[in-house]
Write a protein that holds these residues in place. Sequence first.
Motif, PDB file in Angstrom:
ATOM      1  N   VAL A  11       0.824  -1.213   0.000  1.00 28.81           N
ATOM      2  CA  VAL A  11       0.000   0.000   0.000  1.00 28.81           C
ATOM      3  C   VAL A  11       0.863   1.272   0.000  1.00 28.81           C
ATOM      4  CG1 VAL A  11      -1.744   1.298   1.266  1.00 28.81           C
ATOM      5  CG2 VAL A  11      -1.970  -1.177   1.022  1.00 28.81           C
ATOM      6  N   PRO A  12       1.872   1.363   0.881  1.00 26.73           N
ATOM      7  CA  PRO A  12       2.717   2.566   0.848  1.00 26.73           C
ATOM      8  C   PRO A  12       3.404   2.766  -0.505  1.00 26.73           C
ATOM      9  CG  PRO A  12       3.144   1.337   2.845  1.00 26.73           C
ATOM     10  CD  PRO A  12       2.275   0.474   1.995  1.00 26.73           C
ATOM     11  N   SER A  13       3.775   1.645  -1.158  1.00 26.01           N
ATOM     12  CA  SER A  13       4.494   1.772  -2.423  1.00 26.01           C
ATOM     13  C   SER A  13       3.671   2.472  -3.489  1.00 26.01           C
ATOM     14  CB  SER A  13       4.905   0.392  -2.937  1.00 26.01           C
ATOM     15  OG  SER A  13       5.785  -0.206  -2.035  1.00 26.01           O
ATOM     16  N   PHE A  14       2.367   2.282  -3.435  1.00 24.71           N
ATOM     17  CA  PHE A  14       1.541   2.835  -4.510  1.00 24.71           C
ATOM     18  C   PHE A  14       0.604   3.937  -4.014  1.00 24.71           C
ATOM     19  CE2 PHE A  14       3.081  -1.153  -5.967  1.00 24.71           C
ATOM     20  CZ  PHE A  14       3.470  -0.853  -7.254  1.00 24.71           C
ATOM     21  N   TYR A  15       0.909   4.417  -2.793  1.00 25.22           N
ATOM     22  CA  TYR A  15       0.049   5.426  -2.188  1.00 25.22           C
ATOM     23  C   TYR A  15       0.025   6.714  -3.001  1.00 25.22           C
ATOM     24  CZ  TYR A  15      -2.110   8.109   1.545  1.00 25.22           C
ATOM     25  OH  TYR A  15      -2.966   8.878   2.275  1.00 25.22           O
ATOM     26  N   LEU A  16       1.119   6.982  -3.709  1.00 26.19           N
ATOM     27  CA  LEU A  16       1.231   8.271  -4.399  1.00 26.19           C
ATOM     28  C   LEU A  16       0.190   8.435  -5.499  1.00 26.19           C
ATOM     29  CD1 LEU A  16       2.612   8.248  -7.497  1.00 26.19           C
ATOM     30  CD2 LEU A  16       4.571   7.542  -6.188  1.00 26.19           C
ATOM     31  N   LEU A  17      -0.357   7.315  -5.979  1.00 20.64           N
ATOM     32  CA  LEU A  17      -1.334   7.415  -7.062  1.00 20.64           C
ATOM     33  C   LEU A  17      -2.528   8.267  -6.634  1.00 20.64           C
ATOM     34  CD1 LEU A  17      -1.177   3.794  -8.479  1.00 20.64           C
ATOM     35  CD2 LEU A  17      -0.162   5.884  -9.381  1.00 20.64           C
ATOM     36  N   LYS A  18      -2.719   8.414  -5.306  1.00 21.06           N
ATOM     37  CA  LYS A  18      -3.800   9.228  -4.784  1.00 21.06           C
ATOM     38  C   LYS A  18      -3.576  10.719  -5.064  1.00 21.06           C
ATOM     39  CE  LYS A  18      -5.812   9.994  -0.535  1.00 21.06           C
ATOM     40  NZ  LYS A  18      -5.788   9.887   0.919  1.00 21.06           N
ATOM     41  N   PHE A  19      -2.316  11.101  -5.265  1.00 19.40           N
ATOM     42  CA  PHE A  19      -1.981  12.525  -5.317  1.00 19.40           C
ATOM     43  C   PHE A  19      -1.748  13.054  -6.719  1.00 19.40           C
ATOM     44  CE2 PHE A  19      -1.100  11.136  -1.142  1.00 19.40           C
ATOM     45  CZ  PHE A  19      -1.436  12.204  -0.335  1.00 19.40           C
ATOM     46  N   VAL A  20      -1.919  12.175  -7.704  1.00 28.28           N
ATOM     47  CA  VAL A  20      -1.604  12.592  -9.059  1.00 28.28           C
ATOM     48  C   VAL A  20      -2.423  13.812  -9.456  1.00 28.28           C
ATOM     49  CG1 VAL A  20      -1.725  11.917 -11.462  1.00 28.28           C
ATOM     50  CG2 VAL A  20      -0.964  10.281  -9.745  1.00 28.28           C
ATOM     51  N   SER A  21      -1.719  14.861  -9.865  1.00 26.72           N
ATOM     52  CA  SER A  21      -2.450  15.982 -10.458  1.00 26.72           C
ATOM     53  C   SER A  21      -1.623  16.481 -11.642  1.00 26.72           C
ATOM     54  CB  SER A  21      -2.663  17.100  -9.435  1.00 26.72           C
ATOM     55  OG  SER A  21      -1.467  17.834  -9.303  1.00 26.72           O
ATOM     56  N   TYR A  22      -2.291  17.050 -12.590  1.00 25.38           N
ATOM     57  CA  TYR A  22      -1.630  17.358 -13.842  1.00 25.38           C
ATOM     58  C   TYR A  22      -1.492  18.862 -14.000  1.00 25.38           C
ATOM     59  CZ  TYR A  22      -1.189  17.976 -18.880  1.00 25.38           C
ATOM     60  OH  TYR A  22      -0.782  18.366 -20.118  1.00 25.38           O
ATOM     61  N   SER A  23      -0.258  19.332 -14.164  1.00 25.76           N
ATOM     62  CA  SER A  23      -0.126  20.753 -14.492  1.00 25.76           C
ATOM     63  C   SER A  23       0.610  20.865 -15.813  1.00 25.76           C
ATOM     64  CB  SER A  23       0.624  21.491 -13.372  1.00 25.76           C
ATOM     65  OG  SER A  23       1.876  20.901 -13.168  1.00 25.76           O
ATOM     66  N   PRO A  24       0.022  21.542 -16.774  1.00 29.85           N
ATOM     67  CA  PRO A  24       0.543  21.545 -18.145  1.00 29.85           C
ATOM     68  C   PRO A  24       1.947  22.116 -18.225  1.00 29.85           C
ATOM     69  CG  PRO A  24      -1.527  22.780 -17.972  1.00 29.85           C
ATOM     70  CD  PRO A  24      -1.182  22.352 -16.597  1.00 29.85           C
ATOM     71  N   GLY A  25       2.301  22.993 -17.280  1.00 33.21           N
ATOM     72  CA  GLY A  25       3.604  23.645 -17.335  1.00 33.21           C
ATOM     73  C   GLY A  25       4.775  22.684 -17.322  1.00 33.21           C
ATOM     74  N   GLU A  26       4.635  21.596 -16.551  1.00 36.02           N
ATOM     75  CA  GLU A  26       5.756  20.685 -16.382  1.00 36.02           C
ATOM     76  C   GLU A  26       5.754  19.543 -17.389  1.00 36.02           C
ATOM     77  OE1 GLU A  26       7.850  21.678 -14.480  1.00 36.02           O
ATOM     78  OE2 GLU A  26       6.924  22.852 -12.885  1.00 36.02           O
ATOM     79  N   PHE A  27       4.679  19.469 -18.182  1.00 35.11           N
ATOM     80  CA  PHE A  27       4.511  18.292 -19.015  1.00 35.11           C
ATOM     81  C   PHE A  27       5.679  18.079 -19.970  1.00 35.11           C
ATOM     82  CE2 PHE A  27       2.573  15.789 -22.459  1.00 35.11           C
ATOM     83  CZ  PHE A  27       2.198  14.706 -21.689  1.00 35.11           C
ATOM     84  N   GLY A  28       6.142  19.177 -20.567  1.00 35.49           N
ATOM     85  CA  GLY A  28       7.257  19.076 -21.505  1.00 35.49           C
ATOM     86  C   GLY A  28       8.499  18.496 -20.857  1.00 35.49           C
ATOM     87  N   ASP A  29       8.835  19.019 -19.660  1.00 34.61           N
ATOM     88  CA  ASP A  29      10.006  18.526 -18.939  1.00 34.61           C
ATOM     89  C   ASP A  29       9.881  17.040 -18.635  1.00 34.61           C
ATOM     90  OD1 ASP A  29      11.303  20.841 -18.990  1.00 34.61           O
ATOM     91  OD2 ASP A  29      10.951  21.413 -16.878  1.00 34.61           O
ATOM     92  N   ILE A  30       8.684  16.659 -18.197  1.00 35.68           N
ATOM     93  CA  ILE A  30       8.466  15.249 -17.818  1.00 35.68           C
ATOM     94  C   ILE A  30       8.676  14.345 -19.025  1.00 35.68           C
ATOM     95  CG2 ILE A  30       6.761  13.582 -17.027  1.00 35.68           C
ATOM     96  CD1 ILE A  30       5.570  15.760 -15.264  1.00 35.68           C
ATOM     97  N   MET A  31       8.068  14.724 -20.158  1.00 37.02           N
ATOM     98  CA  MET A  31       8.197  13.890 -21.358  1.00 37.02           C
ATOM     99  C   MET A  31       9.661  13.816 -21.791  1.00 37.02           C
ATOM    100  SD  MET A  31       5.390  12.692 -21.598  1.00 37.02           S
ATOM    101  CE  MET A  31       5.387  11.679 -23.058  1.00 37.02           C
ATOM    102  N   ASN A  32      10.318  14.948 -21.709  1.00 33.80           N
ATOM    103  CA  ASN A  32      11.734  15.020 -22.063  1.00 33.80           C
ATOM    104  C   ASN A  32      12.563  14.064 -21.208  1.00 33.80           C
ATOM    105  OD1 ASN A  32      13.828  15.920 -23.468  1.00 33.80           O
ATOM    106  ND2 ASN A  32      14.017  17.926 -22.473  1.00 33.80           N
ATOM    107  N   ALA A  33      12.313  14.125 -19.878  1.00 28.76           N
ATOM    108  CA  ALA A  33      13.073  13.282 -18.952  1.00 28.76           C
ATOM    109  C   ALA A  33      12.781  11.807 -19.196  1.00 28.76           C
ATOM    110  CB  ALA A  33      12.733  13.657 -17.509  1.00 28.76           C
ATOM    111  N   ILE A  34      11.524  11.503 -19.475  1.00 26.98           N
ATOM    112  CA  ILE A  34      11.178  10.096 -19.753  1.00 26.98           C
ATOM    113  C   ILE A  34      11.924   9.631 -20.991  1.00 26.98           C
ATOM    114  CG2 ILE A  34       9.322   8.598 -20.572  1.00 26.98           C
ATOM    115  CD1 ILE A  34       7.526   9.681 -18.525  1.00 26.98           C
TER     116      ILE A  34
END
Lengths: 353, 511
Positions: free
Chosen positions: B299-322
């Motif tokens: 449960v602790p390992s996947f607890y973060l899925l509760k907090f997912v929120s999307y902000s468009p500003g960071e999306f480019g960086d995230i895709m780049n890093a992936i």
Amino acid sequence: MPNVKVVGISKFFGNIKALRSINLEINDGEYVVLLGPSGCGKTTLLKIIAGMWEPTGGKVYIDGHDVTDLPPEDRNIGFVFQNYALFPHLNVFDNTIYGPVVRGKDSEESRRNAKEMLNLVRLAARHDAYPLELSGGMQQRLAVARALTTGSSLLFLDEPLSALDAKIGAELRSEMRKMIKDLKLTAVHVTHNQEEAMEVADKIVVMRRGGVEQVGSPEEIYRNPTNLFVAHFLGDANFIEAAASDWGKCCKLKMLNWEMEVPKVKPGAYVAVVRPEKVEVGDDGAEGVVKNFRFLGGLSYVEVGIGGESVISRFPSGREYESGEKVCVRFKPEDVKLFKYPDEGLKEALRID
Amino acid sequence: MGGERKLVSGKLPELAFYSIVVLFFLLLVFAPTLYIALRGCPDSSAVCFPQIYLTKEMGDALFNSFSIAFSAVVLDIIFGIPIAWVIARYKTKFKVYLNFLVDMPLIMPTAALGFSVALFWGGAGIGLLSKGFWMILAVHVAFTYPYIVRTLSAAIEEVDITYEMASRTLGAHPLTAFRTVTLPLFQSGLLIAALLAFTRSLSETGATMMAVGTGQFFAATAPTQTLLYKNNGDMASAISLSIILIAVSTILLALVRYLSNRFGIPVVKVYPSLEKSINSLKLEKNAFAFAFFMIIILVPSFYLLKFVSYSPGEFGDIMNAIGISLAIAFVATVLNLVFGVGMALLIGRNKFGLGPIFEFLTDMVMVMPTVALGLSLGMFWNLFKMNELLVLAMVHMSFSYPYIVKPVAASIRDLDKNLEDAARVLGATPFKVFRTITLPLIMPSILAGAVMAFMRSLSETGATLAVSKTFKTIPVLIVGFVSASKYGDAAFASALLLGVSFIAAFLLRRK
Ligand SMILES: Nc1ncnc2c1ncn2[C@@H]1O[C@H](COP(=O)(O)OP(=O)(O)OP(=O)(O)O)[C@@H](O)[C@H]1O
Ligand SMILES: [Mg+2]
């Protein structure tokens, strides 16, 4: 006094019916052999009686008590495993004393007892060796000693000799029977080797495809098999297609290119079972041609082709035959066992698996 | 022996092949990791031996690292053995799911996992722990647990169940049978599992950083302290601590190898009544261990899925890093596949009697803390003025190399040599034998190794942080988000990374 009773035991592995409603009684002091081809459910039955596996249905009684739900450690059965399962990290002595130790009975007396047991199986000198350093025969004897130090008088042996070479196995089996009889144990021994079964058993249980085919002494089963499969599995036999017709006071049996009078049976198609040692080769009887001759030492063996069938005779060595030689075979009516011709066909009725 | 000799033809190509394999390992994987021992003068690229010293600060960090790793391994073993036993011994459908559940945290990149576990225990979750020692311990237990259970269940599975049965018919209760027969028979597996988990804990950076407090770089363990030194420009201290870490893990490795052959668990003492009563508590049903697994690990390992929120500003960086993460992981895995399988052959077949040596050297790379490894490799490759992305790929190749070599070598060792000889007798050339017999048979472990190596690369933080200047892999980005208190974005990036890992693992497993 241990006696074992098995009532209606069945075991299914998914769709596979490994055992179908087995009933069996094993009396105190008896040496019982479960005999049957590979995969017929012998090990399964043994493990269910010993409590390692749960049956799908049925009950197991030891000394009249229902033990079906008892775990193996509370059944007090000595078990010799097919590959011995000697603990590789313990030496010979520690293997032998393991039973008393885990029961919390590691006393001076139990140590003496274990030593005696090792003496009995001629391993006392190797008491500090590890199982991997022992020969196959020694491992087998150690497995027996370990099973017996728990003081159990009920001993189960699952193919105890199959991992040994034939000669050593044959020597050990008579030694083992003698020891078990001297100690007045009740033994259940599993094998698919009919010769081994005949030699050690007081009582043989012939199994096939998860069921019991016949129970009886070795002689009884050899002389009076209740069906074609048992006749086939215990000892060699000729299976000859025959037709019986009414002949007044008795019956006339037509087979090969020959006929004989036999006691009255219902007219119809039969299979005549004749042991090879009861077949005589001479100048009179069914006429055929020698197909094969073999000298086997004390005995010789000749196969005679008659029509599409062949008949085997085994006799004390002396006369020799050439392939192609014309001969006749004959046997006495009292040496013939008649079985109704099986509906599923002869081949199917004899099938081992 | 004579017959075997005759079968070996083409000695020369074989020698050439293994020379390349060995050279690749020594020059590109192994030597660079030890280069740090020659960089006593961090500011010039001249060769001089470093001064090794231990300040109070370093000592504290080392003490923290060791006590956390030790406690985590002890907890893992206590609660891992029952689950491992169920996985190895029970033949139910439930087992398949359990197997999968236990693997789940492995798929989770450690930085994301640490973040998730910290959220769960911290103020945003149940609020039981604040950031610090206990939080780090909780995180470390979570990511080392799958290693222990995996290794242990494999080791237990190798112990023939008939031994347990034999013990039971001789009068032992299930727990006694397990302790006196099964446990001694897989003890070397236990020791190896403990070593693996211990060194993973000792080396973990990303997950620790998630558990030591936000914003500032609070150095709690040796790897994070090393990074702190490096970021503050104190290279001499960073190098000194790194060398100490490398030395300690090598000594541990040697010790465990030595012990696993000689150490014996005594079996003489048995407590029949005590063990029987423990048994009748139905501990064998493992409810307690299972609850531990669910509440402390899953449960602790996947607890973060509760907090997912999307902000468009960071999306480019995230895709780049992936993209960067995937590219690095891909290059590292492919290079390792090409050269690692050769090394696995050399170790598994003990060619030229070199098997044990190279096995030890490979193990050394595996137990080496990745921060130290990254620091050393970064300095080494920068000698050649290499492109930063390439340096990152080389670093990732080094630390993931053992994850391919080890399982493949093990499966080659288990392979029946007669099969290959049979193929030779039937007229196949050595290369044909490899392609038509050996390769298909070891394929499953090659794939498993590739998955492991890929995952390790995808989730590694410490080594990347020790090297990267401009490029951010996805775990590094997540660490950045957390220090900037952008929890929603961190959760979003973690979830995305989780999804990618999942698909990658799934695709590789299916093949
Ligand atoms: N664990 C199991 N799962 C599924 N089927 C099983 C299992 N154990 C046994 N069987 C099946 O049950 C049947 C009986 O097996 P068993 O081992 O009792 O035979 P056996 O008479 O002892 O044979 P052998 O002489 O070869 O030892 C076989 O068809 C076998 O395939
Ligand atoms: Mg069997």
